[in-house]
Design a protein around this motif. Structure first.
Motif, PDB file in Angstrom:
ATOM      1  N   ALA A   1       4.930  10.382 -30.071  1.00 26.03           N
ATOM      2  CA  ALA A   1       6.276  11.003 -30.400  1.00 26.03           C
ATOM      3  C   ALA A   1       6.110  12.604 -31.267  1.00 26.03           C
ATOM      4  O   ALA A   1       7.106  13.392 -30.032  1.00 26.03           O
ATOM      5  N   GLY A   2       5.981  12.448 -31.846  1.00 22.40           N
ATOM      6  CA  GLY A   2       5.967  14.293 -31.852  1.00 22.40           C
ATOM      7  C   GLY A   2       4.618  15.239 -31.058  1.00 22.40           C
ATOM      8  O   GLY A   2       5.121  16.451 -30.729  1.00 22.40           O
ATOM      9  N   THR A   3       3.655  14.915 -30.508  1.00 23.22           N
ATOM     10  CA  THR A   3       2.286  15.195 -29.891  1.00 23.22           C
ATOM     11  C   THR A   3       3.319  15.458 -29.110  1.00 23.22           C
ATOM     12  O   THR A   3       3.365  16.376 -28.410  1.00 23.22           O
TER      13      THR A   3
ATOM     14  N   GLU B   1       6.238  15.444 -27.661  1.00 21.98           N
ATOM     15  CA  GLU B   1       7.630  16.425 -28.034  1.00 21.98           C
ATOM     16  C   GLU B   1       6.836  17.637 -28.335  1.00 21.98           C
ATOM     17  O   GLU B   1       7.735  18.956 -26.952  1.00 21.98           O
ATOM     18  N   GLU B   2       5.558  18.206 -29.320  1.00 21.81           N
ATOM     19  CA  GLU B   2       5.762  19.618 -29.475  1.00 21.81           C
ATOM     20  C   GLU B   2       5.033  20.536 -27.838  1.00 21.81           C
ATOM     21  O   GLU B   2       5.121  21.085 -26.998  1.00 21.81           O
TER      22      GLU B   2
ATOM     23  N   SER C   1      11.277  15.400 -24.652  1.00 21.38           N
ATOM     24  CA  SER C   1      10.650  14.070 -24.264  1.00 21.38           C
ATOM     25  C   SER C   1      11.123  13.031 -24.766  1.00 21.38           C
ATOM     26  O   SER C   1      12.088  12.593 -26.117  1.00 21.38           O
ATOM     27  N   ARG C   2      11.289  11.953 -23.933  1.00 21.94           N
ATOM     28  CA  ARG C   2      11.633  10.384 -25.168  1.00 21.94           C
ATOM     29  C   ARG C   2      10.685   9.228 -24.324  1.00 21.94           C
ATOM     30  O   ARG C   2      10.134   9.446 -23.742  1.00 21.94           O
ATOM     31  N   LEU C   3      10.486   8.100 -25.551  1.00 21.26           N
ATOM     32  CA  LEU C   3       9.740   7.580 -25.222  1.00 21.26           C
ATOM     33  C   LEU C   3      10.279   6.423 -24.928  1.00 21.26           C
ATOM     34  O   LEU C   3      11.277   5.772 -25.314  1.00 21.26           O
TER      35      LEU C   3
ATOM     36  N   GLU D   1      10.380  10.559 -15.116  1.00 16.97           N
ATOM     37  CA  GLU D   1       9.509   9.841 -16.018  1.00 16.97           C
ATOM     38  C   GLU D   1       7.795  10.781 -15.663  1.00 16.97           C
ATOM     39  O   GLU D   1       7.837  11.808 -14.820  1.00 16.97           O
TER      40      GLU D   1
ATOM     41  N   TYR E   1      12.143   2.818 -30.133  1.00 16.65           N
ATOM     42  CA  TYR E   1      10.976   3.628 -29.659  1.00 16.65           C
ATOM     43  C   TYR E   1      11.772   4.943 -30.244  1.00 16.65           C
ATOM     44  O   TYR E   1      11.740   6.045 -30.581  1.00 16.65           O
ATOM     45  N   GLN E   2      12.929   5.291 -29.445  1.00 18.34           N
ATOM     46  CA  GLN E   2      13.695   6.994 -30.487  1.00 18.34           C
ATOM     47  C   GLN E   2      14.251   6.784 -31.453  1.00 18.34           C
ATOM     48  O   GLN E   2      14.345   8.030 -32.101  1.00 18.34           O
TER      49      GLN E   2
ATOM     50  N   GLY F   1      10.781   8.008 -36.185  1.00 15.76           N
ATOM     51  CA  GLY F   1      10.088   9.214 -36.680  1.00 15.76           C
ATOM     52  C   GLY F   1       9.214  10.785 -35.206  1.00 15.76           C
ATOM     53  O   GLY F   1       8.562  10.052 -34.652  1.00 15.76           O
ATOM     54  N   ARG F   2       8.860  11.513 -35.429  1.00 16.48           N
ATOM     55  CA  ARG F   2       8.310  12.443 -34.736  1.00 16.48           C
ATOM     56  C   ARG F   2       7.896  13.737 -36.212  1.00 16.48           C
ATOM     57  O   ARG F   2       8.407  14.018 -36.021  1.00 16.48           O
ATOM     58  N   THR F   3       6.250  13.334 -35.550  1.00 18.15           N
ATOM     59  CA  THR F   3       5.512  13.954 -37.248  1.00 18.15           C
ATOM     60  C   THR F   3       4.165  14.842 -36.208  1.00 18.15           C
ATOM     61  O   THR F   3       4.078  13.753 -34.650  1.00 18.15           O
ATOM     62  N   VAL F   4       3.425  15.742 -36.612  1.00 14.08           N
ATOM     63  CA  VAL F   4       2.327  16.684 -35.143  1.00 14.08           C
ATOM     64  C   VAL F   4       1.359  16.154 -36.423  1.00 14.08           C
ATOM     65  O   VAL F   4       1.007  17.085 -37.210  1.00 14.08           O
ATOM     66  N   PRO F   5       0.358  15.440 -35.587  1.00 17.55           N
ATOM     67  CA  PRO F   5      -0.830  15.280 -36.380  1.00 17.55           C
ATOM     68  C   PRO F   5      -1.624  16.778 -36.582  1.00 17.55           C
ATOM     69  O   PRO F   5      -1.770  17.205 -35.000  1.00 17.55           O
TER      70      PRO F   5
END
Lengths: 374, 810
Positions: free
Chosen positions: A261-263, A265-266, A278-280, A316, B485-486, B489-493
């Motif tokens: 999710a974070g990737t 979004e980035e 973004s959303r999933l 989408e 899903y929302q 959390g959101r993290t960036v590896p």
């Protein structure tokens, strides 16, 4: 130029009266000025120069005779001589400047140009919109630490389906209308068209590249796979049998759904801008679990709701999820130690969205009137 | 999958704003594609037919006197007069009347108007006109208990109801039913969910005396439930049932078919009904076909079975249906049916999928069987059918006592060990065992704590309605879905390595920019060609790779060259009055798999040897251009990448001009062709002008470019240079590039550049020769060259050229 007059001892007529000298200075001065005035070009002016200055010039000769005057008379004559010489120099310099300026003016008149009457020169070419979009996407992901992987467009059934947790006769295979190649060898693989199929397909997604990457290199893996894909779809405004996709794959220790999710979004804010997020949503793909649909804020209305997003505020974009343990196992990756996520979406549609193109087919007519706009 | 909110509420007390409920459904993975709040249609009211009179001017319309409390109209005795084209109602019937001023679902506004001179004060409505059923012929006849004058929709209980159209993922067989959707939504909302137990009064004889079931192939059929219902009368279903079916996308047919569909929609259990009288002895069997058997299905077509297809057979082993796909015509329910043999089975998913795909018969039933139905619901769904049929049949039916319950191979109960730590790892947020149980129990995934488990794991028992959940990872998705899903959390590896393009990828970008800078635009022609397009482009050689299932013959082979596609693109532009385009493409061309490779397919299906050979090419075309355009681009590419590319004149190149073409060489290796397209080929493509063409293999080009990228610096000399001009008469069969190369070889270190600056053919030259004039620049790094040294080099060059090429200095 000519040096200043100096007291140089010289032999000269002994019986020259100061009056006579003054008169000849006057005459020489008058002639000199007339000669300067008569010169109508820089060349002509240069020609009269030697008659004005220097020892052999009229004033120069008078100066040489100055020494024979009694000292008490020298001063008055010398003064007159200097004055005459200075007058000539000034006149010459003035004339020289004026003639040069006139020559420049004439030159410029000849060179006059209307710069707007230039005929067209060589034109630049244009990169295809798909290339431009692909490169932009690659650049964003490279900035996020990804490499770019490539693979063949024709693939074995293994790479396109089986390794992706889609064994033969898996009902989900009907999610893709697959084009098979006729290479002589045929097997019964249920393609929805009477059950006849071959072992080699035109890849329906770039996921086979992910399999090849995992086979070829140990984790950690952070890569994207852009490329051409094929579906047995009749061309219409939003479908082409040949189009382009980009997929991403991350396999590392401790990778979680939150990382996915974070990737995304980035990526979303890097590619589309800070106002787009973004959303999933839960979805299903055989090769990911959990699976998700990946939406972004509608880029037209920025979430307010419009026709493009059917008033939902969201568009989408693609699919994603955590790489299915069976897929990792098929590639010899220990899924207890390593976990990963994958995502994918269409490149062509991004190009259409960016430029407000309604019909996907327009992008592939290769009409120069289309190509040269971008 | 369409569901009505009122129907969902029969399973759970679901309350809330319809739009918020839609958000929950989407968030649970059942994306709401459309939400429709049913209009109250207050203008459409229940009215009584008080009289029927013929229209004086028209045979196809009659005049209806409609009685409505509080209304006084032009009809007999103060009733409203309505002109109506239907004749199915009788005096005393209740009908829906759209009163003047009503806007119909289709947008039509009802006004008072005259039809053939007679006043019509409203419209009597058919089910179709109200979007409530399929019948467009007759006026809806309403139940007599409906309240006269009341709005119809509220009498039907539909006013304000909400219809959701859900997109259901293939891994959610449970969501293919109203009950399943209700279960998921109830769990999200935290309200109780329950499937009501149907009430069946069994008044008939024992079922075992009238029917039997035999499962012959147990791997095909896991469970085969049967009920027998007597005293059936085939008629129209009640309005509420017709309305629900219609709204959910099914066409009402008759009571038996409607109940069958209703049960399928409600519980996700497809079922089939036979006319008991047409099934000898009420005996049903099921087995796989041995192939070749034939059967006429309900749609009237004759189907031939393949070995392995599932069949329903009668006492005499004759096929009477295709398992889970479609029944046979010979036992179909008909208007005379009085006894129904009801089948409600659980089939092997893959068998149904294979057969339905092969026959192109994808029905609501097969779609559900493919995803997996709930075998534990078999008795409940059988009873629900009986309960409903009894309710919708005037006078009721009589149900034989007992059910038949044939058993084959059913999947074992799945129990999954779920480690809270693994869930936390996968979802990126800590989950305790209690939290997991709180999310899983409400959707039927029963959690039990495993005693003495080192990981504190739970044992999760997967219910029969979730065959898709098989592993710990599958459970993770359920946890994520219900947690939201929302909300995760959101993290960036971060990759331990920096991101980058490979050298080849960077150089490929550079190459594209060189081409664009040279004025070419990038095209993307179709890689699929018509079989004759290859020959039309003058390309002989190997047969192109064919598609097995092309969309069209014009797109049935893979391109072996970029030439046909770019010629087509040039021709397209030419036909649109742009006849001097220059286009390029960097793309893959396909050749047959390497010889001998195909033999290994059986051994290794992953082997690259079975794949067609893919080669990346650069192709560039200049419509209206000349060979020099292509040569200049070749030189530009060489210069851009610091390479030396040589040309060798060649005829007989595929598709190329017979006398204006050359091979592009990198050292000894031929990596492409350059020149003009064969004029015959141009003509075939409707191109009247010349076309210049360059084609280069990208891989060797970029490999060389990559190697040259780190070429060392050559010192720029600070000493003066000298130029000498040499013109030679050279025979035509000597390439200018050969002369040049001789000059370079003989000039020595001091020869810094060689430029061909003049070419002359004409009267002053011997036939078969031309003059080639070169300017040579000489310079040393460490000294000024003396006149003698310059003269020496000059002579060396002259001697070498004259000697090597039968040339003479002019």
């Amino acid at each position: 130029m000519n040096g200043p007059a100096t007291d140089t001892p010289a032999s000269s007529p002994a019986d020259v009266s100061p009056e006579a000298l003054l008169a000849s200075i006057d005459a020489a001065r008058g002639q000199g000025l007339a000669a300067v005035a008569a010169a109508s070009t820089s060349d002509e002016l240069a020609q009269v120069e030697s008659g004005l200055f220097g020892r052999r010039a009229a004033l120069g000769q008078i100066k040489q005779g100055l020494g024979s005057l009694p000292p008490e008379q020298r001063a008055a004559v010398g003064r007159a001589l200097n004055e005459a010489q200075q007058a000539l120099r000034a006149a010459h310099a003035g004339a020289a400047d004026e003639l040069a300026a006139a020559a420049r003016r004439e030159q410029l008149q000849r060179e006059w140009l209307d710069l707007t009457e230039t005929p067209p020169g060589p034109e630049r070419g244009h990169l295809h919109l798909v290339t431009q979009t692909t490169e932009r996407l690659e650049d964003v992901f490279v900035g996020m630490g990804f490499t770019v992987s490539e693979g063949p467009q024709a693939e074995t059934d293994w790479y396109n389906f089986e390794a992706l947790n889609l064994p033969a006769a898996h009902p989900a295979r009907s999610m893709w209308d697959t084009l098979y190649l006729d290479l002589g060898e045929r097997t019964e693989l249920g393609d929805g068209e009477g059950g006849e199929a071959s072992n080699v397909v035109l890849r329906t997604h770039t996921s086979p590249v992910q399999i090849r990457v995992m086979e070829d290199q140990p984790p950690p893996i952070y890569t994207i796979c852009p490329g051409r894909v094929f579906r047995r779809d009749t061309a219409d405004a939003s479908h082409m049998p040949v189009f382009h996709q980009i997929e991403g794959l991350v396999v590392d220790r401790g990778i979680s759904f939150a990382d996915l999710a974070g990737t995304l979004e980035e990526f979303t804010s890097a590619y589309f801008g800070k106002t787009i997020s973004s959303r999933l949503r839960p979805s299903y793909f055989p090769f990911t679990e959990p699976s998700a649909e990946f939406d972004i804020t509608c880029v037209i209305c920025e979430g307010a709701g419009c026709q493009t997003c059917q008033r939902t505020g969201w568009i989408e974009l693609g699919g994603c999820g955590m790489v299915h343990p069976n897929v990792l196992a098929n590639c010899g990756v220990d899924f207890e130690e390593w976990t990963g996520f994958a995502f994918g979406f269409g490149i062509d549609r991004l190009a259409l969205m960016r430029h407000g193109i309604d019909d996907l087919r327009d992008m592939y007519t290769n009409d120069i009137r289309f190509l040269s706009q971008f | 999958m369409k569901v009505l909110l009122s129907w969902l509420r029969e399973f759970a007390p679901i309350e809330g704003d319809p739009a918020e409920l839609a958000d929950h459904l989407s968030d649970l993975g059942m994306a709401v594609e459309e939400m429709r709040i049913l209009p109250s249609l207050d203008g459409v009211v229940v009215a009584r037919v008080a009289g029927l009179r013929p229209h004086p001017e028209a045979d196809r319309i009659q005049l209806v006197d409609v009685e409505l409390p509080g209304s006084v109209g032009e009809g007999t005795a103060g009733a409203l007069q309505v002109c109506c084209g239907a004749f199915n109602m009788s005096v005393g019937d209740l009908v829906p009347l759209a009163t003047v001023g009503t806007t119909m679902p289709g947008g039509l506004e009802i006004g008072e108007r005259r039809m053939r001179g007679q006043l019509s004060q409203g419209m009597c409505c058919s089910a179709a006109e109200l979007d409530l059923g399929a019948d467009a012929e007759g006026i809806m006849i309403l139940p007599s208990e409906f309240e006269l004058g009341a709005p119809l929709m509220s009498q039907l209980g539909l006013a304000g109801d909400v219809l959701y159209d859900l997109e259901v993922n293939p891994n959610r067989p449970d969501a293919m039913s109203v009950a399943g959707v209700a279960r998921d939504l109830a769990a999200r909302l935290g309200v109780p969910f329950r499937i009501p137990v149907p009430v069946v009064s069994e008044t008939g004889e024992d079922i075992s005396t009238v029917a039997s079931v035999e499962i012959i192939d147990a791997d095909l059929c896991g469970r085969f439930g049967v009920r027998v219902i007597r005293d059936v009368t085939i008629g129209q279903s009640p309005l509420w049932m017709q309305a629900r079916l219609t709204l959910c996308g099914m066409r009402p047919i008759n009571t038996v078919v409607d109940v069958s569909n209703y049960v399928m929609l409600e519980l996700g259990t497809p079922n089939h009904t036979y006319d008991l009288a047409l099934v000898p002895g009420g005996c049903l069997g099921t087995r796989r076909s041995s192939g070749g058997e034939r059967l006429v299905t309900l749609d009237g077509s004759e189907r031939e079975m393949l070995r392995g297809d599932g069949l329903i057979v009668d006492r005499d082993d004759r096929p009477i249906g295709i398992s889970g796909v479609m029944g046979g015509e010979n036992t179909e329910i008909n208007d005379g049916t009085t006894a129904v043999l009801l089948e409600l089975a659980w089939w092997d998913r893959l068998s149904i999928s294979r057969t339905s795909q092969r026959l192109g018969l994808r029905s609501e039933a097969s779609m559900r069987f493919e995803r997996g139905t709930d075998h534990e619901l078999v008795p409940i769904a059988l009873d629900r059918f009986c309960e409903l049929l009894d309710r919708v049949t005037p006078g009721g039916v009589s149900v034989c006592s007992g059910r038949l319950d044939g058993r084959g191979d059913l999947p074992l109960v799945t129990r999954v060990r779920v480690r809270p730590a693994r869930m936390s790892h996968l979802l990126g947020r800590p989950f305790s065992a209690d939290e997991l149980r709180g999310l899983l129990d409400p959707i039927g995934l029963q959690c039990a704590v495993l005693a003495d488990d080192a990981d504190g794991a739970l044992e999760v028992t997967i219910p029969s309605f979730r065959p898709d959940v098989e592993t710990e990872t599958d459970v993770a998705e359920e946890v994520a879905r219900h947690y939201g899903y929302q909300q995760l959390g959101r993290t960036v590896p971060r990759s331990p390595e920096p991101g980058r393009l490979t050298p080849a990828q960077r150089l490929r970008r550079d190459l594209r920019r060189v081409l664009v800078g040279a004025g070419l635009s990038e095209a993307m022609p179709n890689p699929f060609l018509a079989p004759d397009a290859v020959r039309r482009a003058g390309i002989d050689g190997a047969e192109p790779v064919r598609l097995l299932n092309p969309l069209a013959t014009e797109e049935s082979v893979l391109r072996p060259s970029l030439l046909p596609g770019l010629l087509t693109a040039a021709a397209y532009n030419s036909s649109h009055r742009n006849d001097t385009v220059s286009l390029f493409e960097i793309g893959v061309v396909f050749g047959p798999p390497p010889a001998g490779g195909a033999d290994d397919t059986a051994a290794d299906k992953t082997a690259a040897a079975v794949l067609p050979v893919e080669t990346e090419h650069l192709g560039a075309i200049w419509a209206g251009g000349e060979a020099a355009d292509a040569v200049h681009l070749t030189e530009l590419i060489a210069a851009a990448f610091g390479l030396e590319l040589n040309l060798e004149n060649a005829n007989d190149l595929d598709g190329m001009h017979p006398v204006r073409a050359a091979q592009v060489l990198r050292g000894e290796q031929a990596i492409g062709v350059v020149g003009e397209v064969d004029p015959v080929v141009c003509e075939r493509h409707g191109l009247a002008q010349r076309c210049a063409w360059l084609q280069v293999s990208v891989e060797p080009l970029l490999a060389a470019a990559s190697a040259a990228a780190e070429r060392p610096y050559e010192l720029v000399s600070t000493y003066p240079s000298s130029d000498i001009d040499l013109a030679f008469a050279v025979p035509d069969d000597v390439q200018a590039s050969q002369v040049r190369s001789t000059l370079v070889d003989s000039g020595g270190d001091e020869l810094r550049s060689v430029d061909l600056f003049d070419i002359y053919r004409g009267d002053q030259m011997d036939p078969g020769t031309r003059s080639l004039a070169y300017r040579l620049r000489l310079q040393a790094d460490d000294r000024t060259l003396t006149d003698e040294q310059v003269a020496d080099i000059r002579q060396r060059c002259i001697d070498a050229v004259e000697h090597a090429h039968s040339a003479t200095l002019r």
